[in-house]
Design an enzyme around this catalytic site. Structure first.
Site, PDB file in Angstrom:
ATOM      1  N   ALA A 127       4.859   4.859   5.282  1.00 60.23           N
ATOM      2  CA  ALA A 127       3.476   5.186   4.926  1.00 60.23           C
ATOM      3  C   ALA A 127       2.537   5.144   6.131  1.00 60.23           C
ATOM      4  O   ALA A 127       1.607   5.943   6.216  1.00 60.23           O
ATOM      5  CB  ALA A 127       2.970   4.258   3.827  1.00 60.23           C
ATOM      6  N   CYS A 149       0.858  -1.185   0.000  1.00 58.18           N
ATOM      7  CA  CYS A 149       0.000   0.000   0.000  1.00 58.18           C
ATOM      8  C   CYS A 149       0.895   1.236   0.000  1.00 58.18           C
ATOM      9  O   CYS A 149       2.044   1.189   0.419  1.00 58.18           O
ATOM     10  CB  CYS A 149      -0.971  -0.017   1.176  1.00 58.18           C
ATOM     11  SG  CYS A 149      -0.235  -0.177   2.809  1.00 58.18           S
ATOM     12  N   SER A 192       3.236  -2.083   4.060  1.00 58.72           N
ATOM     13  CA  SER A 192       3.191  -0.642   3.795  1.00 58.72           C
ATOM     14  C   SER A 192       4.453  -0.197   3.072  1.00 58.72           C
ATOM     15  O   SER A 192       5.516  -0.807   3.208  1.00 58.72           O
ATOM     16  CB  SER A 192       3.080   0.134   5.113  1.00 58.72           C
ATOM     17  OG  SER A 192       4.320   0.135   5.815  1.00 58.72           O
ATOM     18  N   ASP A 193       4.331   0.857   2.303  1.00 64.04           N
ATOM     19  CA  ASP A 193       5.519   1.501   1.765  1.00 64.04           C
ATOM     20  C   ASP A 193       6.274   2.088   2.949  1.00 64.04           C
ATOM     21  O   ASP A 193       5.698   2.328   4.018  1.00 64.04           O
ATOM     22  CB  ASP A 193       5.113   2.596   0.775  1.00 64.04           C
ATOM     23  CG  ASP A 193       6.133   2.807  -0.325  1.00 64.04           C
ATOM     24  OD1 ASP A 193       7.326   2.512  -0.084  1.00 64.04           O
ATOM     25  OD2 ASP A 193       5.754   3.268  -1.401  1.00 64.04           O
ATOM     26  N   GLN A 194       7.573   2.313   2.791  1.00 65.65           N
ATOM     27  CA  GLN A 194       8.381   2.759   3.928  1.00 65.65           C
ATOM     28  C   GLN A 194       7.894   4.099   4.455  1.00 65.65           C
ATOM     29  O   GLN A 194       7.861   5.092   3.740  1.00 65.65           O
ATOM     30  CB  GLN A 194       9.854   2.870   3.562  1.00 65.65           C
ATOM     31  CG  GLN A 194      10.705   3.184   4.778  1.00 65.65           C
ATOM     32  CD  GLN A 194      12.183   3.012   4.520  1.00 65.65           C
ATOM     33  OE1 GLN A 194      12.605   2.703   3.425  1.00 65.65           O
ATOM     34  NE2 GLN A 194      12.969   3.212   5.544  1.00 65.65           N
TER      35      GLN A 194
END
Length: 110
Positions: free
Chosen positions: A59, A22, A55-57
Site C-alpha cells: 500500500a 491502513c 500498511s496493507d502489503q
C-alpha cells in the site's frame, strides 16, 4: 466515509485492539496510508487509539505507483509516517519505501 467504513474500526478500537491496517484505497483523494485526517485526527485524536498502524502489503508503494500521489520514496515515507502509519508491509522489495526514512529525516521531512 465516517458512516460507512469507520464504525467497524471504531468498535475494534473501543474493544482494545493494538493494531490496525491502513488500506490500498484513497479517501477524498488522499491514499489511506498517508491520510493524516484518518490515521491521526480520527484514529488517534478522536478515538484515542494507542496501538500501531501497519500498511496493507504494497500500500505504501501504491502511493507512488497506483495513486501517483507523490513521485519519490522520501516524500511518500514522510507522508505515511507523519500521517500515523508505523510499519510498512512491503512487497519484499529491496527498495521498500520505509528504507528511505533516514533520507526523509536528513531532509527534515520527519
Amino acid at each position: 466515509w465516517r458512516m460507512t467504513f469507520l464504525p467497524a474500526f471504531r468498535m475494534c478500537v473501543e474493544a482494545g485492539t493494538y493494531s490496525l491496517m491502513c488500506s490500498y484505497n484513497s479517501i477524498n483523494g488522499v491514499p489511506a496510508c498517508a491520510n493524516k485526517e484518518l490515521l491521526w485526527d480520527v484514529l488517534r485524536g478522536e478515538w484515542g487509539f494507542k496501538g500501531y498502524v501497519v500498511s496493507d502489503q504494497g500500500a505504501i508503494e501504491n502511493i507512488v505507483g497506483s495513486h501517483r500521489y507523490f513521485n519519490s520514496s522520501v516524500d511518500t515515507v514522510a507522508a505515511a509516517v507523519n500521517a500515523g502509519c508505523n510499519l510498512e508491509l512491503s512487497n519484499n522489495r529491496s527498495d521498500a519505501m520505509y528504507l528511505s526514512m533516514l533520507e526523509a529525516i536528513n531532509q527534515t521531512k520527519l
